[in-house]
Write a protein that holds these residues in place. Structure first.
Motif, mmCIF file in Angstrom:
data_model
loop_
_atom_site.group_PDB
_atom_site.id
_atom_site.type_symbol
_atom_site.label_atom_id
_atom_site.label_comp_id
_atom_site.label_asym_id
_atom_site.label_seq_id
_atom_site.Cartn_x
_atom_site.Cartn_y
_atom_site.Cartn_z
ATOM 1 N N SER A 108 0.829 -1.211 0.000
ATOM 2 C CA SER A 108 0.000 0.000 0.000
ATOM 3 C C SER A 108 0.857 1.252 0.000
ATOM 4 O O SER A 108 0.511 2.260 -0.637
ATOM 5 N N ALA A 109 1.994 1.219 0.714
ATOM 6 C CA ALA A 109 2.910 2.361 0.713
ATOM 7 C C ALA A 109 3.491 2.571 -0.679
ATOM 8 O O ALA A 109 3.622 3.715 -1.150
ATOM 9 N N TYR A 110 3.851 1.469 -1.343
ATOM 10 C CA TYR A 110 4.355 1.563 -2.717
ATOM 11 C C TYR A 110 3.313 2.228 -3.618
ATOM 12 O O TYR A 110 3.628 3.146 -4.391
ATOM 13 N N ARG A 111 2.072 1.768 -3.529
ATOM 14 C CA ARG A 111 1.036 2.319 -4.402
ATOM 15 C C ARG A 111 0.773 3.796 -4.108
ATOM 16 O O ARG A 111 0.542 4.585 -5.029
ATOM 17 N N GLU A 112 0.799 4.158 -2.832
ATOM 18 C CA GLU A 112 0.611 5.563 -2.468
ATOM 19 C C GLU A 112 1.739 6.415 -3.041
ATOM 20 O O GLU A 112 1.519 7.532 -3.514
ATOM 21 N N PHE A 113 2.962 5.893 -3.016
ATOM 22 C CA PHE A 113 4.119 6.591 -3.578
ATOM 23 C C PHE A 113 3.941 6.798 -5.081
ATOM 24 O O PHE A 113 4.148 7.902 -5.602
ATOM 25 N N VAL A 114 3.550 5.732 -5.788
ATOM 26 C CA VAL A 114 3.368 5.835 -7.234
ATOM 27 C C VAL A 114 2.268 6.832 -7.571
ATOM 28 O O VAL A 114 2.406 7.654 -8.488
ATOM 29 N N LEU B 18 1.282 -1.806 -14.273
ATOM 30 C CA LEU B 18 0.827 -0.776 -13.339
ATOM 31 C C LEU B 18 0.124 -1.371 -12.115
ATOM 32 O O LEU B 18 -0.260 -0.623 -11.210
ATOM 33 N N ARG B 19 -0.030 -2.687 -12.057
ATOM 34 C CA ARG B 19 -0.710 -3.311 -10.933
ATOM 35 C C ARG B 19 0.247 -4.051 -9.993
ATOM 36 O O ARG B 19 -0.193 -4.608 -8.986
ATOM 37 N N VAL B 20 1.539 -4.060 -10.329
ATOM 38 C CA VAL B 20 2.507 -4.738 -9.467
ATOM 39 C C VAL B 20 2.897 -3.818 -8.310
ATOM 40 O O VAL B 20 2.611 -2.619 -8.314
ATOM 41 N N ALA B 21 3.543 -4.380 -7.296
ATOM 42 C CA ALA B 21 3.962 -3.604 -6.130
ATOM 43 C C ALA B 21 5.160 -4.283 -5.482
ATOM 44 O O ALA B 21 5.354 -5.496 -5.643
ATOM 45 N N MET B 22 5.951 -3.510 -4.749
ATOM 46 C CA MET B 22 7.138 -4.040 -4.098
ATOM 47 C C MET B 22 7.179 -3.641 -2.623
ATOM 48 O O MET B 22 7.494 -2.503 -2.286
ATOM 49 N N PRO B 23 6.849 -4.561 -1.700
ATOM 50 C CA PRO B 23 7.079 -4.294 -0.279
ATOM 51 C C PRO B 23 8.580 -4.279 0.028
ATOM 52 O O PRO B 23 9.400 -4.800 -0.740
#
Length: 328
Positions: free
Chosen positions: A53-59, A174-179
């Motif tokens: 979620s932090a990654y997505r908020e950053f993007v 655009l749907r991937v994420a990296m914790p």
């Protein structure tokens, strides 16, 4: 400190955090596996995960979505993939983390001791490695460096191989994420590190001085039990890997005493063997534990757990690991 953007790795005190730390879609496979081992009583370093979620908020906050989409359109129109991926990573590294995410990371780092506390920052991919570089940043000792390392881990999601693999599999980029996982440093450079893996009735342990699992490591076969049987094979242990400034590693010769001695004691071997058995039982399949011994406290810690594979060879080069399969 339970939040959308940061989750403690050892969340056994707060049931909500314990549950969040087990969710690989938010904290990644690396953190999720370690959290499960911690709940089994196996010692892992404390720390926290910066979530998907932090990654997505950053993007979203940095408006990186259009940058990613434009670079991919140019690649699909014939631009070199290396150039397109580098353009995306550069945009990630130049962007600022959202204030809400920064505040959570700052608070979590303060709980570990704040500025002056050495930590390691690592990627924690949500799926089995697919060409991800899996960056690692060692002995960071201030919050600004921790924040910068988090951005670089986010950016590693767009390595050339990873982008190419996702394109080939038609995965929405655009749907991937990296914790990301942040943990205090285990000073294995002052002690040892290696792997432990159960084979039939024995646990096989490799142990080297320092950080890396060298080819000439000590080898142990341990039969777990109240009175464990230990068979030892002394390795040459000619070199060891230690931390080196600025924030890197260095191979140096071992001392005569280190070459002649054993990396692990009987107590160490009993503990590692019991952990290996417990991990296999918990995950219901053979596993390999990557462990390190802290030279300051003398304690053993599990740093990573992964499914064991036949004739496994573990490669460590400046914190980079070979790709691994995912639990089914």
């Amino acid at each position: 400190m339970n939040s959308e953007y940061v989750v403690r790795l050892n969340g056994e005190v707060d049931p909500d955090e314990a549950k969040a730390a087990l969710d690989p879609s938010q904290v990644g496979l690396k953190v999720s596996r370690l959290a499960e081992l911690a709940q089994q009583g196996i010692r892992v370093p404390e720390g926290f995960a910066v979530t998907a979620s932090a990654y997505r908020e950053f993007v979203c906050d940095s408006r990186l979505g259009p940058t990613i989409a434009q670079a991919l359109r140019r690649f699909r129109a014939g631009r070199d993939l290396v150039v397109a991926a580098a353009e995306i990573r550069s945009a990630f590294r130049d962007a600022w983390l959202p204030p809400a995410v920064v505040d959570e990371i700052v608070a979590a780092y303060a709980e570990l001791g704040g500025d002056g506390t050495d930590v390691a920052v690592r990627c924690s991919p949500r799926v089995a490695a697919d060409g991800l570089q899996d960056d690692v940043f060692l002995h960071l000792s201030n919050v600004q460096d921790v924040l910068a390392a988090c951005r670089r881990c986010f950016a590693s999601l767009y390595g050339t191989v990873a982008v190419g693999n996702r394109e080939a599999l038609a995965i929405d980029q655009l749907r991937v994420a990296m914790p990301v996982v942040v943990q205090p440093m285990v000073r294995a450079d002052l002690a040892g590190s290696g792997t432990a893996r159960r084979e039939s009735t024995f646990v096989r342990v490799r142990a080297s001085w320092g950080l890396a699992d060298h080819a000439d490591a000590d080898l142990y076969s341990v039969h777990p039990g109240d009175r464990p049987l230990v068979v030892r094979h002394r390795g040459a242990k000619q070199l060891k890997t230690v931390y080196a400034d600025p924030r890197g590693t260095l191979e140096v010769p071992t001392t005569a005493d280190e070459r002649a001695g054993w990396v692990l004691t009987d107590d160490d071997l009993r503990e590692l063997a019991s952990w290996s058995v417990a991990a296999d039982r918990h995950f219901r399949r053979p596993t390999t534990l990557e462990w390190a011994k802290d030279g300051l406290s003398g304690r053993l810690y599990v740093l990573e757990v992964r499914p064991a594979v036949a004739s496994e060879t573990v490669l460590r080069v400046r914190g980079r690991a070979v790709p691994e399969p995912q639990y089914g």
